[in-house]
Write a protein that holds these residues in place. Structure first.
Motif, mmCIF file in Angstrom:
data_model
loop_
_atom_site.group_PDB
_atom_site.id
_atom_site.type_symbol
_atom_site.label_atom_id
_atom_site.label_comp_id
_atom_site.label_asym_id
_atom_site.label_seq_id
_atom_site.Cartn_x
_atom_site.Cartn_y
_atom_site.Cartn_z
ATOM 1 N N ARG A 128 0.797 -1.203 -0.118
ATOM 2 C CA ARG A 128 -0.053 -0.151 0.027
ATOM 3 C C ARG A 128 0.753 1.325 0.079
ATOM 4 O O ARG A 128 1.787 1.110 0.503
ATOM 5 C CB ARG A 128 -0.925 -0.027 1.322
ATOM 6 C CG ARG A 128 -2.049 -1.003 1.184
ATOM 7 C CD ARG A 128 -2.819 -1.072 2.568
ATOM 8 N NE ARG A 128 -3.823 -2.365 2.271
ATOM 9 C CZ ARG A 128 -5.101 -2.217 1.852
ATOM 10 N NH1 ARG A 128 -5.346 -1.081 1.224
ATOM 11 N NH2 ARG A 128 -5.780 -3.618 2.124
ATOM 12 N N ASP A 129 0.187 2.286 -0.581
ATOM 13 C CA ASP A 129 1.213 3.559 -0.733
ATOM 14 C C ASP A 129 1.506 4.335 0.513
ATOM 15 O O ASP A 129 2.194 5.063 0.712
ATOM 16 C CB ASP A 129 0.538 4.556 -1.705
ATOM 17 C CG ASP A 129 -1.048 4.779 -1.518
ATOM 18 O OD1 ASP A 129 -1.515 4.377 -0.345
ATOM 19 O OD2 ASP A 129 -1.463 5.691 -2.201
ATOM 20 N N LYS A 130 0.662 4.027 1.611
ATOM 21 C CA LYS A 130 0.693 4.489 2.914
ATOM 22 C C LYS A 130 -0.143 3.655 4.069
ATOM 23 O O LYS A 130 -1.021 2.732 3.420
ATOM 24 C CB LYS A 130 0.174 6.075 2.954
ATOM 25 C CG LYS A 130 -1.162 6.270 2.316
ATOM 26 C CD LYS A 130 -1.378 7.776 2.127
ATOM 27 C CE LYS A 130 -2.649 8.166 1.491
ATOM 28 N NZ LYS A 130 -2.713 9.686 1.349
ATOM 29 N N GLY A 140 -4.517 4.703 2.986
ATOM 30 C CA GLY A 140 -3.628 3.811 1.838
ATOM 31 C C GLY A 140 -4.380 2.948 1.105
ATOM 32 O O GLY A 140 -5.257 2.277 1.436
ATOM 33 N N THR A 141 -3.912 2.970 -0.261
ATOM 34 C CA THR A 141 -4.426 1.987 -1.115
ATOM 35 C C THR A 141 -3.426 0.861 -1.798
ATOM 36 O O THR A 141 -2.303 1.015 -1.833
ATOM 37 C CB THR A 141 -5.073 2.786 -2.490
ATOM 38 O OG1 THR A 141 -4.160 3.513 -2.848
ATOM 39 C CG2 THR A 141 -6.286 3.452 -1.964
ATOM 40 N N ILE A 143 -1.231 -0.806 -4.061
ATOM 41 C CA ILE A 143 -0.076 -0.611 -5.472
ATOM 42 C C ILE A 143 0.290 -1.850 -5.902
ATOM 43 O O ILE A 143 0.609 -2.677 -5.079
ATOM 44 C CB ILE A 143 0.679 0.488 -5.003
ATOM 45 C CG1 ILE A 143 1.645 0.233 -3.958
ATOM 46 C CG2 ILE A 143 -0.058 1.871 -4.699
ATOM 47 C CD1 ILE A 143 2.700 1.232 -3.676
ATOM 48 N N PRO A 155 6.308 -3.211 -7.159
ATOM 49 C CA PRO A 155 7.199 -2.476 -8.254
ATOM 50 C C PRO A 155 8.201 -3.433 -8.938
ATOM 51 O O PRO A 155 8.622 -4.545 -8.220
ATOM 52 C CB PRO A 155 8.212 -1.537 -7.260
ATOM 53 C CG PRO A 155 8.192 -2.329 -6.024
ATOM 54 C CD PRO A 155 6.784 -2.979 -5.770
ATOM 55 N N ASP A 213 8.967 3.331 -2.963
ATOM 56 C CA ASP A 213 8.832 4.524 -2.076
ATOM 57 C C ASP A 213 9.005 3.991 -0.428
ATOM 58 O O ASP A 213 8.419 2.807 -0.331
ATOM 59 C CB ASP A 213 7.375 4.845 -1.933
ATOM 60 C CG ASP A 213 7.076 6.082 -1.026
ATOM 61 O OD1 ASP A 213 7.926 6.598 -0.229
ATOM 62 O OD2 ASP A 213 6.141 6.801 -1.108
ATOM 63 N N GLU A 230 8.042 4.895 2.138
ATOM 64 C CA GLU A 230 7.101 4.979 2.978
ATOM 65 C C GLU A 230 6.189 4.031 2.755
ATOM 66 O O GLU A 230 5.012 4.182 3.617
ATOM 67 C CB GLU A 230 6.539 6.473 3.032
ATOM 68 C CG GLU A 230 7.660 7.398 3.315
ATOM 69 C CD GLU A 230 7.951 7.453 4.897
ATOM 70 O OE1 GLU A 230 6.917 7.057 5.725
ATOM 71 O OE2 GLU A 230 9.135 7.432 5.259
ATOM 72 N N SER A 231 6.135 3.090 1.657
ATOM 73 C CA SER A 231 4.910 2.347 1.467
ATOM 74 C C SER A 231 5.148 1.316 2.448
ATOM 75 O O SER A 231 6.201 1.035 3.154
ATOM 76 C CB SER A 231 5.156 1.776 0.057
ATOM 77 O OG SER A 231 6.438 1.142 -0.222
ATOM 78 N N ARG A 232 3.853 0.487 2.424
ATOM 79 C CA ARG A 232 3.730 -0.578 3.736
ATOM 80 C C ARG A 232 3.349 -1.951 2.928
ATOM 81 O O ARG A 232 2.511 -2.004 2.031
ATOM 82 C CB ARG A 232 2.476 -0.174 4.579
ATOM 83 C CG ARG A 232 2.590 1.391 5.146
ATOM 84 C CD ARG A 232 3.620 1.380 6.591
ATOM 85 N NE ARG A 232 3.501 2.491 7.072
ATOM 86 C CZ ARG A 232 3.250 2.863 8.402
ATOM 87 N NH1 ARG A 232 2.566 1.732 8.920
ATOM 88 N NH2 ARG A 232 3.396 3.916 8.804
ATOM 89 N N ARG A 263 6.687 -0.885 7.477
ATOM 90 C CA ARG A 263 7.006 0.172 6.673
ATOM 91 C C ARG A 263 8.346 0.051 6.176
ATOM 92 O O ARG A 263 9.101 -0.570 6.714
ATOM 93 C CB ARG A 263 7.153 1.608 7.570
ATOM 94 C CG ARG A 263 7.889 2.577 6.894
ATOM 95 C CD ARG A 263 7.705 3.868 7.832
ATOM 96 N NE ARG A 263 8.541 4.927 7.470
ATOM 97 C CZ ARG A 263 9.676 5.385 8.029
ATOM 98 N NH1 ARG A 263 10.286 4.479 8.660
ATOM 99 N NH2 ARG A 263 10.429 6.290 7.409
#
Length: 510
Positions: free
Chosen positions: A131-133, A139-140, A142, A145, A152, A154-156, A491
């Motif tokens: 998730r993006d946060k 957070g949603t 994603i 990668p 990122d 900060e992504s979880r 995180r």
């Protein structure tokens, strides 16, 4: 004139010299930054294997996966078994260094808490998603990668054991990759212990350690488990509370009764249990069980100073967690986790909500955990609980009561000990403890927090009792990781910091 070959040899020698002079933190960070995709992919694959300690088939799949991961790294893995063939094995590996005079054991656990998949928000405990946060910040999900895409920090990563404690497993293994890739050897022999039933109370750990005492001999253990401090800093912690798990069951009639026909007449065990539980604590949260605090060993000057110097985050935490007033009679969180505690994990009698029926239930059960500090003995503390239940007018048994007992006594309670072990705390001035602190402080991950003990429990007492060496914890997971609950997450920057901390510890001298 020098030949191209001679020039190349000279350049290689200079490069090797520069590499050996480069701080370990810089080279490890560089390796990690270049390999984040591979690290994330490997961790996600491990998280996809269900890992409840009682799920024997899947816990063995986890152990086999760890053996394969360690073999790939040349760590000579093997399974250390208990005398109980059903117990999850310890997965052991080692990296021996020629001429090393010291030995460090690095510990993490690969099992996780049981969980209800239906309680997770938009994901599954054993199907990792990114998730993006955090969820609480909207957070949603994603896509994972792809190589070449920026990750990122900060992504979880959401999955059971993402933070507790497969993050610790991955931090250790990725740190080994980083050191080997740069041609660096640890300053000490490294032994690796991955336990498979820490979340079940480590009931077989003493047996396994005792059976392999010579193999696991060392100068100290470093435990990669637990969260970072609520300020966001990695924390080095010198002790952990002990724990008792206990079930209390209160009994009523031998069959469910219609609440209209029998209410106000037949005893209701749910009501009796509620009154019993309420008798155990006052409105400030202080435990009322007789003698509950009597055995506590006071903190020393160094421990009190560490608590005073740690960031104070109570107000920010209270606001973030959304409750009106903390317990504790005005004491801080850090002061309270240095004291024994009593918690109701959950209770059950009959159904609620849409499944509720108008009945008087036959039984009511609560599961408690009691956290212990130095000075408490877990069996003695359990005996105090039993004495308190008896003092409230209950006939107490440690097994299912007979029909005769249920009919004879006005109040009947079964009080059963689930598991337990004592607290342990290392001396903050111990040379090994100081070396671990210095190694983490110089790992390039920013300021750290030192604390005498954490609020959670780990089997440090079992380690001390078996080997008489210190065990120091390094908490790396984000403090808001939902460990033990639904929507557990990690995180990614916390994982990256953990890798660098682990590499720093492996290359420390003491």
């Amino acid at each position: 004139m020098r030949s191209i070959w001679q020039t190349g040899i000279a350049a290689a020698a200079v490069a090797l010299q520069l590499l050996s002079a480069m701080p370990a933190a810089a080279s490890v960070k560089g390796y990690r930054q270049a390999n984040e995709h591979a690290i994330l992919t490997e961790l996600a694959g491990l998280l996809a294997i269900p890992n409840v300690a009682s799920d024997r088939e899947n816990i063995r799949r986890n152990a086999d996966a760890l053996v394969a991961m360690m073999e790939k790294r040349g760590l000579k893995p093997r399974l250390l078994e208990s005398s109980d063939a059903k117990a999850p094995p310890v997965v052991y590996g080692e990296w021996r260094v020629a001429g090393a005079k010291r030995t460090i054991v690095l510990y993490a656990h690969y099992d996780g808490q049981p969980t209800d998949a239906s309680q997770w928000t938009g994901s599954h405990p054993w199907k990792p998603v990114l998730r993006d946060k955090p969820l609480y910040a909207g957070g949603t999900v994603i896509p994972m990668p792809q190589p070449g895409e920026k990750i990122d920090p900060e992504s979880r990563l959401y999955a059971r054991s993402a933070s507790d404690d497969k993050a610790g497993v991955m931090a250790i293994l990725a740190a080994i990759d980083a050191l080997k890739a740069e041609g660096r050897a640890p300053a000490a022999n490294i032994k690796i212990v991955f336990e498979g039933e820490e979340e079940a109370g480590s009931p077989h750990l003493a047996d396994i350690l005792g059976r392999h005492k010579a193999l696991l001999k060392s100068d100290g253990w470093v435990i990669f488990d637990g969260p970072a401090h609520q300020s966001g800093r990695v924390q080095v912690v010198f002790g952990a509370r002990g724990i008792i798990g206990a079930d209390i069951t209160v009994y009523g009639a031998n069959r469910p009764l219609h609440s209209g026909h029998y209410g106000n007449w037949a005893p209701n065990p749910a009501m009796e249990l509620s009154r019993l539980l309420a008798s155990m604590k006052d409105e400030t949260g202080r435990v009322l069980i007789k003698g509950f605090y009597d055995d506590v060993e006071p903190l020393g000057e160094a421990e009190r100073r560490a608590i005073a110097e740690a960031p104070q985050v109570d107000r920010e935490l209270q606001a973030a967690l959304g409750f009106g007033q903390p317990e504790g009679g005005g004491q801080s969180l850090l002061a309270l986790i240095s004291q024994p505690s009593l918690n109701i994990d959950g209770s059950k009698s009959a159904e609620v909500g849409g499944k509720a029926r108008n009945i008087i239930p036959t039984t009511a059960t609560a599961t408690l955990d009691m956290r212990l500090v130095r000075g408490n003995d877990y069996r003695r503390q359990f005996d105090k609980l039993v004495a308190h239940v008896r003092a409230q007018g209950f006939y107490v048994t440690d097994r299912e009561p007979t029909a005769e007992e249920r009919a004879r006594y006005p109040r009947v309670a079964q009080v059963a000990l689930r598991d337990g072990y004592n607290a342990e705390r290392a001396d903050m001035d111990d040379p090994f403890a100081r070396a671990v602190t210095d190694a983490v402080r110089h790992a390039g991950i920013g300021p750290i927090v030192n604390l005498p003990s954490m609020g959670g429990s780990l089997p440090l007492y079992v380690i001390r009792n078996t080997f008489d060496v210190p065990s120091i914890m390094v908490g790396i997971a984000n403090h808001d990781n939902n460990q033990h609950a639904e929507d557990e997450n990690l995180r990614l920057q916390n994982l990256w910091d953990g890798i660098e901390a682990a590499a720093g510890i492996m290359t420390m001298t003491f």
